[in-house]
Scaffold this motif. Structure first.
Motif, mmCIF file in Angstrom:
data_model
loop_
_atom_site.group_PDB
_atom_site.id
_atom_site.type_symbol
_atom_site.label_atom_id
_atom_site.label_comp_id
_atom_site.label_asym_id
_atom_site.label_seq_id
_atom_site.Cartn_x
_atom_site.Cartn_y
_atom_site.Cartn_z
ATOM 1 N N TRP A 118 0.883 -1.204 0.022
ATOM 2 C CA TRP A 118 0.077 0.011 -0.027
ATOM 3 C C TRP A 118 0.898 1.178 0.025
ATOM 4 C CZ3 TRP A 118 -5.055 -1.173 -0.413
ATOM 5 C CH2 TRP A 118 -5.308 -2.639 -0.104
ATOM 6 N N SER A 119 2.039 1.033 -0.424
ATOM 7 C CA SER A 119 2.956 2.114 0.051
ATOM 8 C C SER A 119 3.276 3.022 -1.219
ATOM 9 C CB SER A 119 4.472 1.761 0.357
ATOM 10 O OG SER A 119 5.061 1.040 -0.514
ATOM 11 N N ALA A 120 2.834 2.595 -2.303
ATOM 12 C CA ALA A 120 3.044 3.443 -3.681
ATOM 13 C C ALA A 120 1.756 3.896 -4.064
ATOM 14 C CB ALA A 120 3.793 2.466 -4.646
ATOM 15 N N ASP A 121 1.742 5.178 -5.163
ATOM 16 C CA ASP A 121 0.887 5.535 -5.827
ATOM 17 C C ASP A 121 0.142 4.296 -6.359
ATOM 18 O OD1 ASP A 121 2.035 8.566 -6.486
ATOM 19 O OD2 ASP A 121 1.121 7.997 -4.829
ATOM 20 N N PRO A 122 -1.042 4.310 -6.846
ATOM 21 C CA PRO A 122 -2.171 5.323 -6.611
ATOM 22 C C PRO A 122 -2.955 5.413 -5.259
ATOM 23 C CG PRO A 122 -3.261 3.564 -7.774
ATOM 24 C CD PRO A 122 -1.558 3.191 -7.706
ATOM 25 N N TYR A 123 -2.680 4.495 -4.134
ATOM 26 C CA TYR A 123 -2.818 4.398 -3.164
ATOM 27 C C TYR A 123 -2.715 5.592 -2.180
ATOM 28 C CZ TYR A 123 -4.088 2.704 1.978
ATOM 29 O OH TYR A 123 -4.593 2.493 3.047
ATOM 30 N N SER A 124 -1.344 6.033 -2.460
ATOM 31 C CA SER A 124 -0.846 7.330 -1.557
ATOM 32 C C SER A 124 -1.378 8.421 -1.896
ATOM 33 C CB SER A 124 0.534 7.556 -1.726
ATOM 34 O OG SER A 124 1.314 6.346 -1.251
ATOM 35 N N HIS A 125 -1.882 8.611 -3.133
ATOM 36 C CA HIS A 125 -2.662 9.838 -3.871
ATOM 37 C C HIS A 125 -3.916 9.915 -3.485
ATOM 38 C CE1 HIS A 125 -3.855 12.842 -6.630
ATOM 39 N NE2 HIS A 125 -4.640 12.113 -7.103
ATOM 40 N N ALA A 126 -4.783 8.852 -3.303
ATOM 41 C CA ALA A 126 -6.059 8.578 -2.818
ATOM 42 C C ALA A 126 -6.260 9.027 -1.421
ATOM 43 C CB ALA A 126 -6.824 7.303 -3.074
ATOM 44 N N LEU A 127 -5.161 8.615 -0.596
ATOM 45 C CA LEU A 127 -5.379 9.109 0.957
ATOM 46 C C LEU A 127 -4.921 10.433 1.173
ATOM 47 C CD1 LEU A 127 -3.629 6.028 3.097
ATOM 48 C CD2 LEU A 127 -6.036 6.365 2.182
ATOM 49 N N ARG A 128 -4.056 11.149 0.355
ATOM 50 C CA ARG A 128 -3.760 12.472 0.378
ATOM 51 C C ARG A 128 -5.029 13.348 -0.060
ATOM 52 N NH1 ARG A 128 1.211 10.922 -2.367
ATOM 53 N NH2 ARG A 128 2.918 10.651 -0.591
ATOM 54 N N THR A 129 -5.754 12.897 -0.968
ATOM 55 C CA THR A 129 -6.672 13.522 -1.487
ATOM 56 C C THR A 129 -8.136 13.095 -0.830
ATOM 57 O OG1 THR A 129 -7.358 12.203 -3.404
ATOM 58 C CG2 THR A 129 -5.904 13.809 -3.768
ATOM 59 N N ARG B 34 -10.010 10.932 -1.648
ATOM 60 C CA ARG B 34 -11.312 10.530 -2.598
ATOM 61 C C ARG B 34 -10.736 9.325 -3.450
ATOM 62 N NH1 ARG B 34 -10.628 15.998 -3.513
ATOM 63 N NH2 ARG B 34 -9.634 15.638 -5.540
ATOM 64 N N GLY B 35 -11.544 8.696 -3.912
ATOM 65 C CA GLY B 35 -11.446 7.231 -4.914
ATOM 66 C C GLY B 35 -11.861 7.868 -6.332
ATOM 67 N N PRO B 36 -12.023 6.893 -7.035
ATOM 68 C CA PRO B 36 -12.166 5.588 -6.816
ATOM 69 C C PRO B 36 -10.990 4.822 -6.917
ATOM 70 C CG PRO B 36 -13.150 5.710 -9.093
ATOM 71 C CD PRO B 36 -12.502 7.250 -8.576
ATOM 72 N N LEU B 37 -10.635 3.951 -6.010
ATOM 73 C CA LEU B 37 -9.665 2.983 -5.944
ATOM 74 C C LEU B 37 -9.998 1.402 -5.773
ATOM 75 C CD1 LEU B 37 -6.632 3.645 -5.674
ATOM 76 C CD2 LEU B 37 -6.946 3.358 -3.083
ATOM 77 N N PHE B 38 -9.263 0.669 -6.340
ATOM 78 C CA PHE B 38 -9.604 -0.809 -6.430
ATOM 79 C C PHE B 38 -8.536 -1.825 -6.236
ATOM 80 C CE2 PHE B 38 -11.946 1.602 -9.689
ATOM 81 C CZ PHE B 38 -13.361 1.521 -9.426
ATOM 82 N N VAL C 193 -5.002 -14.531 -3.037
ATOM 83 C CA VAL C 193 -4.794 -13.999 -4.219
ATOM 84 C C VAL C 193 -3.687 -12.893 -4.363
ATOM 85 C CG1 VAL C 193 -7.130 -14.383 -5.264
ATOM 86 C CG2 VAL C 193 -6.364 -12.018 -3.940
ATOM 87 N N GLN C 194 -3.202 -12.790 -5.488
ATOM 88 C CA GLN C 194 -2.307 -11.666 -5.654
ATOM 89 C C GLN C 194 -2.999 -10.402 -6.413
ATOM 90 O OE1 GLN C 194 1.258 -11.220 -6.001
ATOM 91 N NE2 GLN C 194 1.176 -13.092 -4.542
ATOM 92 N N VAL C 195 -2.838 -9.670 -5.880
ATOM 93 C CA VAL C 195 -3.559 -8.328 -6.314
ATOM 94 C C VAL C 195 -2.590 -7.098 -6.471
ATOM 95 C CG1 VAL C 195 -5.765 -8.974 -5.196
ATOM 96 C CG2 VAL C 195 -4.087 -7.358 -3.765
ATOM 97 N N HIS C 196 -3.165 -6.167 -7.121
ATOM 98 C CA HIS C 196 -2.706 -4.769 -7.064
ATOM 99 C C HIS C 196 -3.250 -3.657 -6.870
ATOM 100 C CE1 HIS C 196 -3.037 -5.296 -11.235
ATOM 101 N NE2 HIS C 196 -3.330 -3.922 -11.451
ATOM 102 N N VAL C 197 -3.239 -2.510 -6.352
ATOM 103 C CA VAL C 197 -4.116 -1.478 -6.176
ATOM 104 C C VAL C 197 -3.966 -0.627 -7.610
ATOM 105 C CG1 VAL C 197 -4.487 0.451 -4.859
ATOM 106 C CG2 VAL C 197 -3.503 -1.077 -3.812
ATOM 107 N N THR C 198 -5.325 -0.082 -8.017
ATOM 108 C CA THR C 198 -5.374 0.442 -9.286
ATOM 109 C C THR C 198 -6.352 1.553 -8.965
ATOM 110 O OG1 THR C 198 -5.797 0.438 -11.628
ATOM 111 C CG2 THR C 198 -7.021 -1.102 -10.152
#
Length: 235
Positions: A19-30, A32-36, A174-179
């Motif tokens: 969870w340390s890289a964008d786009p997660y970091s960007h979503a937390l700073r703002t 706002r989502g959407p984030l998946f 599962v293997q996942v990534h944040v998008t």
């Protein structure tokens, strides 16, 4: 978390940037989502960024009410539970691998460290309560390893409150990534999803005792006690 068309030791499962890289970091700073979370086959899980970044709601406050002693919030995200517990005078520390999450928690006046749960942590074996909210029972993709680690962090007989997915029988790794909606993606990492029955099955194998289970506001929770030297190991 909301599903959207979703179509020993290693006591340190790889975080891999989780969870340390964008786009997660960007979503937390703002805020706002959407984030998946996205799986390779196109499966998507909508992440409730706006709720995470808001104040603790009535469902969260029921969890807060149940906490005992000093509280460790594992995967604290932007810190709403840390802030709610601190406001009620409860000693609390949040940990998260995301720099943005820790920064937001500190900004709310909470205490937080940028740390994986599988790294050395303060007061190991002395926490009264540990929290695994918002799907964080999936951290590391290995429920057995995570439950073992949580028992190391809690005091004997300590309380673990974990949020589960609404379907009680879900048990998947599962293997996942944040998008995000534009397709920007972080690095892949292992994750797990567990319903209440599935979590309780893993918990019994790991020596936990069931205290309670409840559903409210469309969210499901389990409360467990860590093993005690002379006490029962499961119910």
């Amino acid at each position: 978390m909301t599903t959207t068309r979703i179509g020993r030791r290693p006591l340190a499962p790889a975080d891999g940037g989780t969870w340390s890289a964008d786009p997660y970091s960007h979503a937390l700073r703002t805020g706002r989502g959407p984030l998946f979370l996205r799986r390779a086959d196109g499966w998507l899980l909508l992440l409730e960024v706006e709720r995470w970044c808001a104040d603790a709601d009535a469902v969260d406050l029921e969890v807060v009410r149940r906490c005992e002693g000093a509280v460790l919030d594992v995967g604290c995200g932007p810190g709403r539970l840390v802030a709610a517990l601190a406001a009620r005078g409860r000693p609390v520390l949040g940990i998260d691998v995301s720099e943005a999450a820790v920064a937001r928690t500190l900004g709310l006046g909470g205490q937080a460290l940028q740390r994986s749960v599988f790294e050395p942590l303060p007061a190991e074996g002395r926490w009264g309560t540990a929290l695994l909210m918002d799907g964080n029972v999936g951290i590391g993709g290995d429920p057995g390893a995570l439950l073992t680690r949580m028992s190391q962090l809690l005091s004997p007989g300590g309380l673990l409150i974990a949020e589960t997915v609404p379907d009680p029988n879900v048990d998947e790794r599962v293997q996942v990534h944040v998008t995000d909606a534009r397709g920007a993606a972080g690095s892949p990492f292992p994750w797990a999803r567990l319903g209440t029955r599935s979590l309780l099955r893993h918990a019994r194998r790991s020596g936990w005792r069931t205290v309670d289970r409840w559903t409210t506001g469309g969210r499901s929770f389990v409360a467990l006690r860590s093993r005690t030297p002379n006490g029962p190991t499961a119910r």
